[in-house]
Motif scaffolding. Structure first.
Motif, PDB file in Angstrom:
ATOM      1  N   HIS A 156      -2.515  14.754  35.295  1.00 59.22           N
ATOM      2  CA  HIS A 156      -1.413  13.780  35.139  1.00 59.22           C
ATOM      3  C   HIS A 156      -0.894  14.030  34.043  1.00 59.22           C
ATOM      4  CE1 HIS A 156      -3.776  12.336  38.536  1.00 59.22           C
ATOM      5  NE2 HIS A 156      -2.966  11.197  38.615  1.00 59.22           N
ATOM      6  N   GLY A 172       3.886  12.211  36.534  1.00 63.41           N
ATOM      7  CA  GLY A 172       3.672  13.348  37.588  1.00 63.41           C
ATOM      8  C   GLY A 172       2.058  13.530  37.734  1.00 63.41           C
ATOM      9  N   ARG A 173       1.660  13.836  38.808  1.00 64.31           N
ATOM     10  CA  ARG A 173       0.264  14.171  38.997  1.00 64.31           C
ATOM     11  C   ARG A 173       0.124  15.263  39.900  1.00 64.31           C
ATOM     12  NH1 ARG A 173       1.854   9.789  42.648  1.00 64.31           N
ATOM     13  NH2 ARG A 173       0.974   8.267  40.901  1.00 64.31           N
ATOM     14  N   ASP A 178       5.168  17.094  39.447  1.00 67.11           N
ATOM     15  CA  ASP A 178       4.052  17.221  40.049  1.00 67.11           C
ATOM     16  C   ASP A 178       3.395  18.440  39.798  1.00 67.11           C
ATOM     17  OD1 ASP A 178       4.090  14.405  40.568  1.00 67.11           O
ATOM     18  OD2 ASP A 178       4.958  14.884  42.506  1.00 67.11           O
TER      19      ASP A 178
END
Ligand code: KG4
Ligand code: ZN
Length: 337
Positions: free
Chosen positions: A140, A154-155, A207
């Motif tokens: 993350h 983001g992840r 991401d």
């Protein structure tokens, strides 16, 4: 304030004694690797049972190491989540019992909050900063505006980076946990030997995706056969690691650009990876920003890292009620459950 911190979210039972959320007087970690390695991954029920056996031992060792009697402890800090529920409940129940028995304030802390604040055990870090949390369960990017103030930027859409390392190591028959083994092999190999994909690298977001990379390695091994020599194995490990590192560095570069932040923390077990440390060092030089890694003993799971936020909350009177429960899935931007 002298705090006792407890961590039991996965396969490490850990206790630490920390003064004022900064000075680590003891940091004891009992690993369960031997128990889980023959299964190629963490078995949740076994983890919980082993935490029950180990927790009073690590607490006693932490107190002895710090040369501190329990009567001098002023607050209890414990991982509340996220993690394996049975494992978390051991630490949380032990922490509650101590809090009741000694009439001490208790605070439940988010495990990832612990990871990304770990550098504060060693040095000052000004807010705001960008944080990349890379572990077995997380990949993350966060904006950190202060203790307790986190925004998810983001992840990963599927596997975490550490999970990908562990799965590839398992596929190659290297053992568990795989990250450190791949890291060691990669040091002997050629990172350009095999061109593995870098999923969603050029998509304009922050991401990540690692499951496609894992499939690409599996397909490669199915087609070419298992590496026959040590050199081939090292080349495969180095090429896989290079793909992971490139994705992590590229998305971090984008996040630094987008946010304009000048400082970044890279934390969690994968922050021990030497390829990632090199890649981030280059990024820091290229962008003229500061990129901070915790010392290796504060990268993987430990209890000292929890005391940074724990001490802050306790000093601000933000105790947890004794009714708090463990939380298996817990986004860091929803701390007030
Ligand atoms: O933070 P951590 O100890 O536990 C979790 O919160 O998940 O991270 C564990 C993860 C594992 O997937 C492990 O393989 C990975 O960190 N790891 C590494 C290295 N050391 C640990 N991955 C790559 N390179 C390393 N040197
Ligand atoms: Zn962790």
């Amino acid at each position: 304030m002298l705090t006792l911190a407890l961590e039991s979210s996965c396969d490490e039972t850990a206790a630490a004694i920390v003064k004022d959320g900064r000075e680590v007087m003891a940091n004891i970690v009992a690993s369960q690797i031997d128990i889980h390695s023959r299964f190629g991954g963490v078995v949740p029920e076994l983890a919980a049972r082993k935490h029950v056996e180990a927790i009073n031992v690590v607490v006693a060792e932490a107190l002895a190491t710090a040369n501190t009697p329990l009567s001098e402890i002023e607050g209890i800090v414990v991982t509340r989540g996220p993690g394996l529920i049975g494992a978390l409940l051991v630490g949380l129940s032990f922490a509650k019992a101590l809090a009741i028995g000694r009439q001490l304030p208790l605070v439940g802390v988010h495990h990832i909050e612990g990871h990304i604040l770990a550098p504060l055990l060693e040095r000052r870090v000004e807010f705001p900063f960008l944080a990349l949390a890379v572990s077995g369960g997380h990949t993350h990017l966060y904006r950190v505006d202060g203790i307790g103030h986190y925004q998810i930027l983001g992840r990963t859409l599927d596997d975490a980076a550490g999970e990908a390392f562990d799965k590839i190591a398992k596929l190659l028959g290297l053992g568990y946990p795989g990250g450190v083994l791949i890291d060691q092999l990669a040091a002997q190999g050629n990172p350009a030997a095999i061109d593995f994909p870098r999923p969603i690298l050029h998509r304009d977001n922050l991401d990540f995706s690692f499951s496609g990379m894992k499939t690409a390695v599996r397909n490669y091994v199915e087609k070419q056969g298992m590496p026959a020599t040590d050199d081939q194995l090292a080349d495969l490990a180095a090429s896989f690691q290079a793909a992971v590192v490139e994705v992590l560095c590229h998305k971090s570069r984008r996040a630094l650009h987008k946010t304009g932040l000048q400082r970044m923390v890279v934390a969690g077990g994968v922050a021990c990876n030497s390829g990632l440390r090199d890649g981030m060092r280059q990024l820091a030089a290229e962008l003229q920003v500061e990129i901070i890694f915790p010392a290796p003993q504060f990268c993987g799971d430990n209890a000292a890292m929890l005391a940074v936020a724990g001490d802050y909350y306790l000093e601000n009177g933000q105790h947890s009620p004794l009714e708090i429960n463990a939380v298996a899935n817990w986004p860091l931007d929803r701390l007030n459950l």
